[in-house]
Design an enzyme around this catalytic site. Structure first.
Site: not given
Length: 302
Positions: A47-49
């Protein structure tokens, strides 16, 4: 004085983390591995930051079931900011293009069917995809021109939630490998403008949904025993697999890597994939051939 090292535990199960904003998936795994004093941990789908939401984290033997979660259906909610494209296709990157054009709600709804079913998309240059052995985002950050090959992905549903001239919200249900940032970028292009993802939240991964999720704060606020009680069983990672029941003797045989003959009136003769269960506990993942369960991945007792 040297600090005493913490003893790592053989603890197994799933935690469905509600990942906070501006934390990487790797950092989230490290935090939970520390909190649970676990010897082994991993996540099921990066999951992207800048994204929040469902990040399933496997501890111990649950890591053996990670591929089944990664291959599961995913649901995202995201905001598309109109009029500016960024180098990362989200709010983290520098603006590289602007447009004064803003689509109408009718134009949006008419365009969405183009992005459902099996579609081809080019993942963002700032992604974890490997190009000649290197992560695309590492090459991009080093200033190299990154050409990511197109890929086919499956979008099951793409719905408009709300719309304004500057920002629209959507919900998308998709399969493994889909990049929401690419979806937003391409939708804007089709509508004759540009845009980027302004906010992104994952609300489902396979069998895990928001109602299963816990926060880091909630985990930190309780004792170790209460924290352990929040773990979901290893079998939660293979909820969609058909089950075959085995007894204690058969379970011991399977855990040595050996096949067992399934007995009983309803015993299956052949199955491409199945989970062997003994007294409610996952013993192994395997397949059934000629009435025998043959393990391909053994799950050790917790």
């Amino acid at each position: 004085m040297t600090q005493k090292r913490r003893n790592k535990r053989n603890i197994s199960g799933w935690i469905v983390l509600d990942k906070p904003f501006d934390v990487t998936s790797t950092q989230a795994v490290g935090k939970l591995k520390f909190l649970f004093e676990a010897k082994k941990a991993g996540h099921a789908g990066t999951l992207d930051p800048l994204a929040t939401g469902i990040l399933p984290i496997a501890l111990g033997e649950a890591t053996k079931t990670v591929p089944y979660i990664q291959d599961g259906e995913k649901i995202y909610r995201f905001d598309l900011v109109w009029g500016s494209a960024t180098e990362t296709d989200d709010a983290e990157g520098a603006v590289i293009e602007t447009s004064d054009r803003r689509p109408t709600e009718d134009e949006l709804r008419n365009a969405l069917p183009q992005f459902t079913g099996v579609i081809t998309q080019i993942p963002p240059a700032y992604s974890a995809i490997k190009i000649k052995g290197e992560r695309a985002y590492d090459l991009a950050r080093a200033g190299e021109k990154v050409e990511v090959p197109p890929r086919e992905v499956e979008i099951e549903a793409f719905e408009l939630i709300s719309h304004s001239p500057e920002r629209s919200s959507f919900e998308v249900t998709c399969q493994k490998g889909t990049y929401v940032r690419a979806l937003a970028r391409d939708l804007a292009r089709v509508l004759g403008t540009c845009g980027h993802v302004g906010a992104l939240r994952r609300t489902r991964v396979g069998p895990f949904a928001e109602e299963d999720a816990v926060t880091v704060d909630a985990l930190e606020a309780v004792s170790r025993d209460d924290r352990d009680a929040m773990l979901l069983p290893v079998s939660a990672g293979i909820a969609d697999l058909p089950e075959v029941n085995v007894d204690t003797r058969q379970s011991a045989t399977i855990r040595l890597g050996n096949p067992v003959l399934l007995t009983g009136a309803n015993a299956p003769i052949a199955m491409d994939e199945a989970a062997a269960i003994c007294a409610g506990e996952l013993v192994a993942i395997g397949y059934v051939e000629k009435g025998q369960f043959k393990p391909s991945r053994v799950i050790l007792p917790g």
